[in-house]
Design an enzyme around this catalytic site. Structure first.
Site, mmCIF file in Angstrom:
data_model
loop_
_atom_site.group_PDB
_atom_site.id
_atom_site.type_symbol
_atom_site.label_atom_id
_atom_site.label_comp_id
_atom_site.label_asym_id
_atom_site.label_seq_id
_atom_site.Cartn_x
_atom_site.Cartn_y
_atom_site.Cartn_z
ATOM 1 N N ASP A 315 32.103 101.605 30.573
ATOM 2 C CA ASP A 315 31.996 100.595 31.435
ATOM 3 C C ASP A 315 33.112 100.922 32.502
ATOM 4 O O ASP A 315 34.258 101.578 32.123
ATOM 5 C CB ASP A 315 31.969 99.268 31.022
ATOM 6 N N GLU A 511 30.565 88.431 36.569
ATOM 7 C CA GLU A 511 31.265 88.431 35.382
ATOM 8 C C GLU A 511 32.692 88.002 35.436
ATOM 9 O O GLU A 511 33.389 88.372 36.627
ATOM 10 C CB GLU A 511 31.372 89.915 34.587
#
Length: 728
Positions: A315, A511
């Site tokens: 990520d 997020e």
């Protein structure tokens, strides 16, 4: 091997330049000029050869710098100058959540992609780049694209066939901008609604995201590169990001291995079965060990036990987080690569990353075999996608971005995602001739109803893209729009209205910012708006726009109806279709709805008593515009997916062929001497040589025309059984 159908335009003269030189320039050198040569002079350039043979040939011609560059993914906006793409042999480019082009439209995105690809192809070996983006509910970085409901809404549809069609539509829009790789779907199992990424999950039980991995098939085709507009899919975030303690983003999932395997692994296992192209690791940890450092989860379990043949990508800057300090270190890189990371999303300081990675390989701390394995995995996907033959945008798909057909599909998804939680006195469906008052901050706000990851990472309120708001949908549905009054704050309402529709809930987030450890209640504006509506004495219908269940127990007695609309995307008319009964609600809760925020986490089967249980959802009944009940009818189709000596795997598709929704189904057939050894997406009983499969909790509800499927493996010979389907 047969060639994949066209995804990109035929290779241009520039792309046909010599990729045949065996030597490559050093990583920091300027790109070498490409020399012309006849097509397919080397084995890796020959599309008639099997992909493994092409990969082996190309690997043998690559220098260490070529290989390290392929393992590097960088943010488009960090690429300065653009020639660095070739100079450093970069294998992949991405656009992060706030990365865009100007003007922001499909044509500019396609032009940008093609310009970068032309640069990538100037290296001596001519290895094309692969471009990744987070198209998580449609091609959401592109203004004017079709935005579908976020995953939590799709989970409420419980319709794998619909989700597959959405995957196909997303693939077409992404292909129309040149991009080859989508960082979707998110297969997390959300176990605590306080988590800011809950809306990226299809639901709280492993069965639901497992069933909706059909999105992968829609995006890729049967496998990467199979069929036109094939876009590489990514199963994320591996593993357990939806189970962190307290719902803390990037937190620690403190569960046993048995629970990790039972709750969080099944969707990834199914994704691997569907030959998902890539897997993205999670920022989170499992019992204190970060996923990007966990060789057991990545190499032993994913690549070994599950047999994942694609590549693993980190990520955003996650490898740089391993030691808790800002800035790459060689130790962090070695830990991640040796754990099984094949491509590192750097995303900015690629020069430092490559220098450190080269040093770790040269020192022997990262084996050459690990570098070759990573490259073999990534190059395999590039060959499968046809990037070597067709590296540029297929402009025949550019016009599909925001097309009428895709918007109609999105509207259907919105209809099917609505969950009716309360309907006192049958206030819904609303008469189209009624005098109505509409209020709430999300009634006329395309940004609010689309949520995060909408033309920007965190999203924002306002007219961020093209679409239809809920208010616009209401006005288009009624017989006389002049009888619809709107005031955001509920000012001006009186007792003359038949009903007040309050569209309230959350404003956009993604997020990190979306974590709500302090509670899930409505904000002060919503509470004040609702109080004004209540004071009028007019029946209040609440449409809740949110990425998760909210704490509404205290206010619920004041409302005649509650419709969970989730984050519907750009096609708000799908909400009004349900409000007015053109489409009876069929959605079922993909998560348990807590009585209060303090009840979190609350999940199906945990013994807690939620306000509304997992799977709950009302529909309309009786006379009026809502569809009337009719005898349930369904059909089942049997297909042998594969066979081997002494056994086979089969898939059975169940279709609602009647005019009314199904709430359950069963399929039975003659086993012909076979013995079922494993089954998914249903429950099995056998008696007298016959098998009966009943729906699972998540796939029993089927609207007319909808399909779902279950699969199984068996010992014996498949034969040609004729399954019988019964609906309820």
């Amino acid at each position: 091997m047969s060639l994949p159908l066209a995804r990109h335009r035929p290779v241009t003269a520039l792309a046909a330049c010599a990729a045949a030189l065996a030597l490559t320039a050093p990583a920091a050198a300027a790109p070498e000029p490409a020399a012309a040569f006849p097509a397919a002079v080397l084995p890796y350039q020959d599309p008639s050869l099997p992909v493994p043979d092409r990969v082996t040939d190309l690997l043998a011609r690559m220098t260490l710098d070529d290989k390290l560059g392929q393992m590097t993914q960088i943010e488009k906006d960090a690429l300065v100058p653009q020639s660095d793409l070739a100079a450093y042999r970069i294998g992949s480019v991405l656009s992060g959540g706030d990365s865009t082009v100007s003007p922001n439209n499909a044509q500019t995105w396609a032009d940008t992609y093609d310009a970068l690809q032309r640069t990538a192809l100037t290296t001596p070996l001519g290895i094309p780049m692969i471009y990744g983006i987070d198209a998580v509910h449609g091609h959401n970085a592109v203004r004017g694209a079709t935005l579908f409901p976020h995953n939590i809404g799709l989970g409420a549809t419980r319709d794998p066939a619909l989700v597959q069609r959405i995957g196909r539509a997303v693939a077409e829009e992404v292909s129309g901008t040149g991009i080859d790789w989508d960082f979707a779907p998110c297969l997390c199992v959300a176990r605590d609604d306080r988590w800011g990424r809950t809306y990226e999950s299809y639901g709280e039980t492993p069965e639901l995201p497992t069933a909706l991995t059909t999105f992968i098939t829609g995006l890729q085709g049967g496998k990467p590169g199979e069929g036109p507009a094939s876009v590489l899919a990514t199963a994320k975030h591996y593993l357990g990001d939806g189970g962190t303690a307290g719902g803390v983003d990037q937190g620690d999932t403190k569960v046993s291995e048995a629970e990790l395997r039972a709750v969080h692994l099944p969707p990834f296992k199914e994704a691997v079965r569907r030959d998902v192209g890539a897997v993205m690791l999670s920022y989170s940890s499992w019992n204190g060990v970060r996923s990007h450092a966990n060789a057991y989860l990545v190499t032993d379990l994913l690549k070994g036990e599950l047999g994942f043949g694609g590549f693993v990508v980190s990520d955003w800057a996650a490898v740089d987080q391993l030691d808790g300090q800002s800035g790459f270190t060689g130790a962090e890189i070695t830990t991640a690569v040796n754990a099984g990371v094949d491509m590192v999303m750097v995303p900015h300081d690629y020069k430092k990353f490559l220098t450190l990675l080269r040093g770790e390989v040269t020192a022997g701390r990262v084996p050459q075999s690990r570098i070759d394995d990573a490259n073999r995995r990534m190059l395999t996907r590039k060959f499968q996608l046809g990037l070597f033959e067709r590296p540029f945008t297929d402009r025949s798909y550019t016009a599909t971005v925001g097309s009428a057909a895709h918007r109609e599909l999105a509207r259907q998804a919105v209809r099917a995602s609505q969950v009716l939680l309360r309907n006192e006195g049958g206030v819904l469906p609303l008469p189209k001739s009624a005098k109505l008052f509409v209020a709430g901050k999300s009634a006329d706000d395309i940004g609010n109803q689309s949520g995060g990851w909408t033309v920007g990472w965190q999203g924002r309120s306002g007219p961020v893209t093209a679409g239809t708001t809920v208010l616009e949908g209401i006005r288009a549905a009624v017989t006389d729009p002049s009888r619809v009054t709107y005031d955001r704050y509920g000012n001006g309402i009186d007792s003359s209205y038949r009903a007040a529709v309050a569209v309230v809930g959350e404003t956009p987030y993604a997020e990190g910012r979306g974590d709500r450890p302090g509670g899930l209640g409505l904000d002060q504006e919503d509470l004040q708006t609702l109080a004004r509506l209540k004071a009028s004495g007019v029946p209040v219908v609440v449409v809740l726009v949110s990425g998760r269940p909210l704490d509404v127990s205290a206010q619920l007695p004041d409302w005649k109806a509650l419709l969970a609309a989730w984050l519907p995307g750009t096609e708000g008319a799908g909400v009004s279709d349900v409000l007015f009964g053109d489409y009876a609600p069929t959605g079922k809760l993909p998560v348990s709805w807590p009585r209060t925020s303090s009840q979190e986490p609350v999940n199906d089967g945990d013994g807690k008593d939620p306000l509304f249980p997992y799977g709950y959802g009302l529909t309309y009944s009786g006379a009026g515009p809502a569809p009337t009940p009719a005898p349930a009818a369904c059909t089942a189709r049997f297909r042998t997916a594969s066979s081997w000596q002494g056994g086979y795997q089969a898939e059975v598709t169940v279709e609602n062929t009647g005019p009314a929704p199904l709430t359950g189904w069963s399929v039975d057939w003659d086993l012909g001497g076979s013995r079922v050894t494993s089954l998914w997406n249903g429950s099995l009983t056998t008696a007298d040589g016959r098998a009966t499969v009943r729906n699972a909790a998540f796939d029993g509800s089927l609207r007319p025309g909808a399909t779902t499927s279950f699969g199984f493996t068996a010992e014996g010979t498949a034969g040609t059984p004729v399954p019988h389907c019964a609906g309820s």
